[in-house]
Structure formats: structure tokens, C-alpha cells
Write a protein that holds these residues in place. Sequence first.
Motif, PDB file in Angstrom:
ATOM      1  N   LYS A 108     -37.572  -6.886  81.349  1.00  0.00           N
ATOM      2  CA  LYS A 108     -38.519  -7.910  81.826  1.00  0.00           C
ATOM      3  C   LYS A 108     -38.728  -7.673  83.311  1.00  0.00           C
ATOM      4  N   ASN A 109     -39.966  -7.836  83.753  1.00  0.00           N
ATOM      5  CA  ASN A 109     -40.237  -7.646  85.173  1.00  0.00           C
ATOM      6  C   ASN A 109     -41.463  -8.448  85.580  1.00  0.00           C
ATOM      7  N   ASP A 110     -41.234  -9.517  86.351  1.00  0.00           N
ATOM      8  CA  ASP A 110     -42.335 -10.257  86.946  1.00  0.00           C
ATOM      9  C   ASP A 110     -41.900 -10.699  88.343  1.00  0.00           C
ATOM     10  N   ALA A 111     -42.718 -11.490  89.014  1.00  0.00           N
ATOM     11  CA  ALA A 111     -42.455 -11.857  90.410  1.00  0.00           C
ATOM     12  C   ALA A 111     -41.152 -12.635  90.600  1.00  0.00           C
ATOM     13  N   GLN A 112     -40.732 -13.424  89.606  1.00  0.00           N
ATOM     14  CA  GLN A 112     -39.535 -14.246  89.745  1.00  0.00           C
ATOM     15  C   GLN A 112     -38.277 -13.656  89.113  1.00  0.00           C
TER      16      GLN A 112
ATOM     17  N   GLU B   8     -31.240 -13.372  94.279  1.00  0.00           N
ATOM     18  CA  GLU B   8     -29.873 -13.353  93.744  1.00  0.00           C
ATOM     19  C   GLU B   8     -29.829 -12.297  92.648  1.00  0.00           C
ATOM     20  N   GLN B   9     -28.742 -11.549  92.577  1.00  0.00           N
ATOM     21  CA  GLN B   9     -28.603 -10.526  91.554  1.00  0.00           C
ATOM     22  C   GLN B   9     -27.368 -10.825  90.709  1.00  0.00           C
ATOM     23  N   PHE B  10     -27.519 -10.685  89.403  1.00  0.00           N
ATOM     24  CA  PHE B  10     -26.461 -10.958  88.431  1.00  0.00           C
ATOM     25  C   PHE B  10     -26.214  -9.683  87.637  1.00  0.00           C
ATOM     26  N   PHE B  11     -24.960  -9.297  87.480  1.00  0.00           N
ATOM     27  CA  PHE B  11     -24.581  -8.119  86.692  1.00  0.00           C
ATOM     28  C   PHE B  11     -23.644  -8.544  85.568  1.00  0.00           C
TER      29      PHE B  11
ATOM     30  N   SER C  94     -28.571  -5.928  84.561  1.00  0.00           N
ATOM     31  CA  SER C  94     -28.750  -6.482  85.895  1.00  0.00           C
ATOM     32  C   SER C  94     -29.957  -7.405  85.865  1.00  0.00           C
ATOM     33  N   HIS C  95     -29.777  -8.587  86.433  1.00  0.00           N
ATOM     34  CA  HIS C  95     -30.830  -9.605  86.508  1.00  0.00           C
ATOM     35  C   HIS C  95     -31.071  -9.873  87.975  1.00  0.00           C
ATOM     36  N   PHE C  96     -32.307  -9.848  88.363  1.00  0.00           N
ATOM     37  CA  PHE C  96     -32.705 -10.025  89.754  1.00  0.00           C
ATOM     38  C   PHE C  96     -33.670 -11.195  89.787  1.00  0.00           C
ATOM     39  N   GLN C  97     -33.274 -12.285  90.470  1.00  0.00           N
ATOM     40  CA  GLN C  97     -34.107 -13.480  90.506  1.00  0.00           C
ATOM     41  C   GLN C  97     -34.498 -13.785  91.949  1.00  0.00           C
ATOM     42  N   SER C  98     -35.800 -13.910  92.175  1.00  0.00           N
ATOM     43  CA  SER C  98     -36.316 -14.166  93.508  1.00  0.00           C
ATOM     44  C   SER C  98     -36.497 -15.668  93.739  1.00  0.00           C
ATOM     45  N   PHE C  99     -36.177 -16.116  94.954  1.00  0.00           N
ATOM     46  CA  PHE C  99     -36.294 -17.534  95.303  1.00  0.00           C
ATOM     47  C   PHE C  99     -37.281 -17.746  96.444  1.00  0.00           C
ATOM     48  N   ASP C 100     -38.340 -16.968  96.484  1.00  0.00           N
ATOM     49  CA  ASP C 100     -39.316 -17.129  97.576  1.00  0.00           C
ATOM     50  C   ASP C 100     -40.358 -18.165  97.266  1.00  0.00           C
TER      51      ASP C 100
END
Length: 105
Positions: free
Chosen positions: A23-27, A50-53, A99-105
Motif C-alpha cells: 500500500k502506498n499513499d500520502a498518509q 512514524e515507522q513501524f516494523f 514496514s509501515h510508514f505513517q505520515s502526520f503532516d
Amino acid sequence: MIQSKSNSEHYIWGDNCDSWILKNDAQLSVKQEVMPSGTSEKLHFHHLAEQFFYILKGKAVFFIDGERWSVKNGESIIILPKSKHYIANESDEDLEFFSHFQSFD
């Protein structure tokens, strides 16, 4: 849509490490990755993410703000925004993880 390694975009990073984009989107970005023995990424940080592994197979070594953390299969770790970090595979076997990458902008 059902996603898996077999139907997701694939790319190679670092020293022959594999990544499949589930999955890949802005958030939110979710990837399944494999790191061969003896590989690592470069020290870096994320301003607003924040990154989660989650380790599926093997044992990962994380270096986070100067501390060393060992994480084995079935375990997870969270990297907070602005934390200087990298992951390494210091074992003799492949390391596989989500790996999960979640943006908080």
C-alpha cells in the motif's frame, strides 16, 4: 483488492534488499521487505512520520538515537518522528519484515 508479494510493485534497495509495496499513499505506506545477511540501511530520520516494523523471519538490529535494539520474529518496534535510525541484518540468514510508514503532516 488482495495484495501480496506476487501482485505488488517490487524494487531493489541498498545492497540487494527486496521491497514489495503493498500500500502506498500520502498518509500510509506498507511494504514487505527482505534483507540478506550482512546488509543494512543508512542512518536517517523522518521529520513528520512514524515507522513501524514487524519481523516475520530472522532477527533485526535497529540503531535508534544511539541505542541498539534486537528484534526477532514475532516482535515489532516503532520509530518515532525525528529519531535517527537504521535497520541491519547481522545474522547469517535472510531477514523478512513488514514496514509501515505513517505520515502526520
